[in-house]
Design a protein around this motif. Structure first.
Motif, PDB file in Angstrom:
ATOM      1  N   MET A  12      19.271  14.604  54.093  1.00 40.03           N
ATOM      2  CA  MET A  12      18.078  14.460  53.275  1.00 40.03           C
ATOM      3  C   MET A  12      17.018  15.445  53.680  1.00 40.03           C
ATOM      4  N   HIS A 148      21.705   7.113  52.172  1.00 41.52           N
ATOM      5  CA  HIS A 148      20.684   7.370  53.202  1.00 41.52           C
ATOM      6  C   HIS A 148      19.733   6.176  53.327  1.00 41.52           C
ATOM      7  N   ASP A 149      19.174   5.750  52.199  1.00 41.10           N
ATOM      8  CA  ASP A 149      18.157   4.696  52.239  1.00 41.10           C
ATOM      9  C   ASP A 149      18.724   3.396  52.787  1.00 41.10           C
ATOM     10  N   HIS A 153      18.294   3.070  56.796  1.00 43.39           N
ATOM     11  CA  HIS A 153      17.051   2.327  57.032  1.00 43.39           C
ATOM     12  C   HIS A 153      17.184   0.817  57.095  1.00 43.39           C
ATOM     13  N   GLU A 194      12.890   8.326  60.965  1.00 42.70           N
ATOM     14  CA  GLU A 194      13.934   9.233  60.467  1.00 42.70           C
ATOM     15  C   GLU A 194      14.778   9.872  61.570  1.00 42.70           C
ATOM     16  N   ALA A 209      17.045   7.083  60.639  1.00 41.50           N
ATOM     17  CA  ALA A 209      17.893   7.071  59.442  1.00 41.50           C
ATOM     18  C   ALA A 209      18.412   8.454  59.064  1.00 41.50           C
TER      19      ALA A 209
END
Ligand code: HBI
Ligand code: FE
Length: 304
Positions: A12, A148-149, A153, A194, A209
Motif C-alpha cells: 500500500m 490490507h485493511d 489492521h 502501519e 499493517a
C-alpha cells in the motif's frame, strides 16, 4: 498516483494528507456512500475469484505470523474466527469483535477523507475497503484494499490496549486538524499502526499493517540488515519523514502496546506540535546521537 518504483511487494501507499477524489485516482465506488463514507459490504456479490485471492494472500501471510508477527496478531485473528477460504463477512466479525473491545468494522469504498477517518476511529469504528486486489496485484498495490485493511489492521482491534490506542489516535487526529498538525500525527500512525515493530523476549516482531500485509516487507522489517531500527520515542517519530514508495529505511520499535500511550495520548499535543513546527523532517536513513539504536542499518543518507 503513479505506482512509483516497484521495490519488492509493498502492498500500500498511504497518502500523508487528505485523500480526495481527483487528487488521487482512487478506484473504489464512491457514488453509493453514506454521509460518513460507509457503504454496504454486499458480501454475496464477491465472486469465486475474489475469494481465491483472499485465500492465496491469507495463506501466505498467515504462515509468516508465528515467526515474524507480534503474538497479539495471531491471537486476534483466532478470536475473530477469520476463515482462510472466504473473504470475511463484516457482520460476523463484528459479532465477535464488539464484545471484546467495543470496536466494529465498517465497509468503505477505499481511502476516505481524513476528517471522516478520524471520526470513525474516535467512535471505535474501523473503515475497511470492500474491494480486493486483482490476481496480477498480489505483491504490490498503491492504495489499501480489503486484504490490507482487514488482515493488517483488524486482528489487533481485538486487543484491548491496542484498541484503546486506536481510539485515542482518532481523537488526537480531530484535535490535530484544528492545529493544522495532521502531518506530524500521521507520522505516528505510519511508524506504529502501519510499520511498527515490537520488542519481545523472542526478538523483534512486526505489528504494523503495512508490514503484515506484505510478504516481502514482513521478512525484511524483522530480518534485513538494511534498515535502521530505533526504540520508539513519540517526538522523534513526529520529526521523522517516511517513504511511501519502497520498504522502510527506518522502523521504530515499542516494548509493549502500553508504551504507545507514553507522552500522554488524550492530553494536549498542542505544545509538542508547536515545538516541532513544520520544518522539514529528519530523513529516515539518519540516526541521531540521542537515538536508542536497536540495529544500525546499512542504508546511508543520500549525499548532498
Ligand atoms: N481512509 N479508508 C482509509 N484508510 C486509511 O488508512 C486512511 C483513510 N483516510 C485518511 C488516512 N488514512 C490518513 O490520512 C490519516 O491516518 C492521517
Ligand atoms: Fe493501513
Amino acid at each position: 498516483m503513479p505506482p512509483g518504483p516497484r521495490l519488492g511487494d509493498r502492498t500500500m501507499n498511504k497518502t500523508p494528507s487528505a485523500p480526495t477524489r481527483g487528487q488521487l485516482e482512487l478506484r473504489g465506488a464512491y457514488d453509493q456512500t453514506a454521509a460518513d463514507y460507509t457503504v454496504e459490504q454486499r458480501w454475496e456479490s464477491y465472486g469465486a475469484g475474489e475469494h481465491d485471492i483472499w485465500r492465496t494472500l491469507f495463506t501466505r501471510q498467515r504462515a509468516l505470523l508465528e515467526r515474524y508477527a507480534a503474538p497479539e496478531v495471531l491471537a486476534g485473528l483466532t478470536a475473530l474466527g477469520v476463515d482462510a477460504n472466504r473473504i470475511p463477512r463484516f457482520t460476523a466479525v463484528n459479532a465477535l469483535l464488539q464484545p471484546l473491545t467495543g470496536w466494529r468494522i465498517v465497509a468503505v469504498p477505499g481511502l476516505i477523507p481524513e476528517e471522516h477517518f478520524f471520526a470513525h476511529l474516535a467512535a471505535r469504528s474501523f473503515p475497511v475497503s470492500v474491494w480486493i486486489r486483482k490476481p496480477h496485484e498480489l505483491d504490490y498495490l498503491s492504495e489499501p484494499d480489503l486484504f490490507h485493511d482487514f488482515f493488517g489492521h483488524v486482528p489487533l482491534l481485538a486487543n484491548p490496549v491496542f484498541a484503546r490506542f486506536m481510539q485515542a489516535y482518532g481523537v488526537a487526529g480531530q484535535k490535530a486538524q484544528a492545529h493544522a498538525a495532521v502531518p506530524l500525527l500521521a507520522r505516528v500512525y505510519w511508524y506504529t499502526v502501519e510499520f511498527g515493530l515490537l520488542v519481545t523476549a523472542g526478538g523483534l516482531r512486526a505489528y504494523g499493517a503495512g508490514i503484515l500485509s506484505s510478504k516481502g516487507e514482513t521478512v525484511y522489517a524483522v530480518e534485513s540488515p538494511e534498515p535502521n531500527r530505533v526504540a520508539f520515542d513519540l517526538e522523534r517519530v513526529m520529526r521523522t519523514d517516511y517513504r511511501i514508495d519502497t520498504f522502510q529505511r527506518m522502523y521504530f520499535a515499542i516494548d509493549s502496546f502500553e508504551q504507545l500511550f507514553e507522552a500522554g495520548y488524550g492530553t494536549d499535543f498542542g505544545p509538542l506540535y508547536d515545538r516541532i513546527g513544520n520544518a522539514s523532517g529528519i530523513a529516515p536513513e539518519v540516526l541521531l546521537p540521542t537515538d536508542r539504536v536497536i540495529t544500525r542499518g546499512t542504508v546511508r543518507p543520500a549525499a548532498g
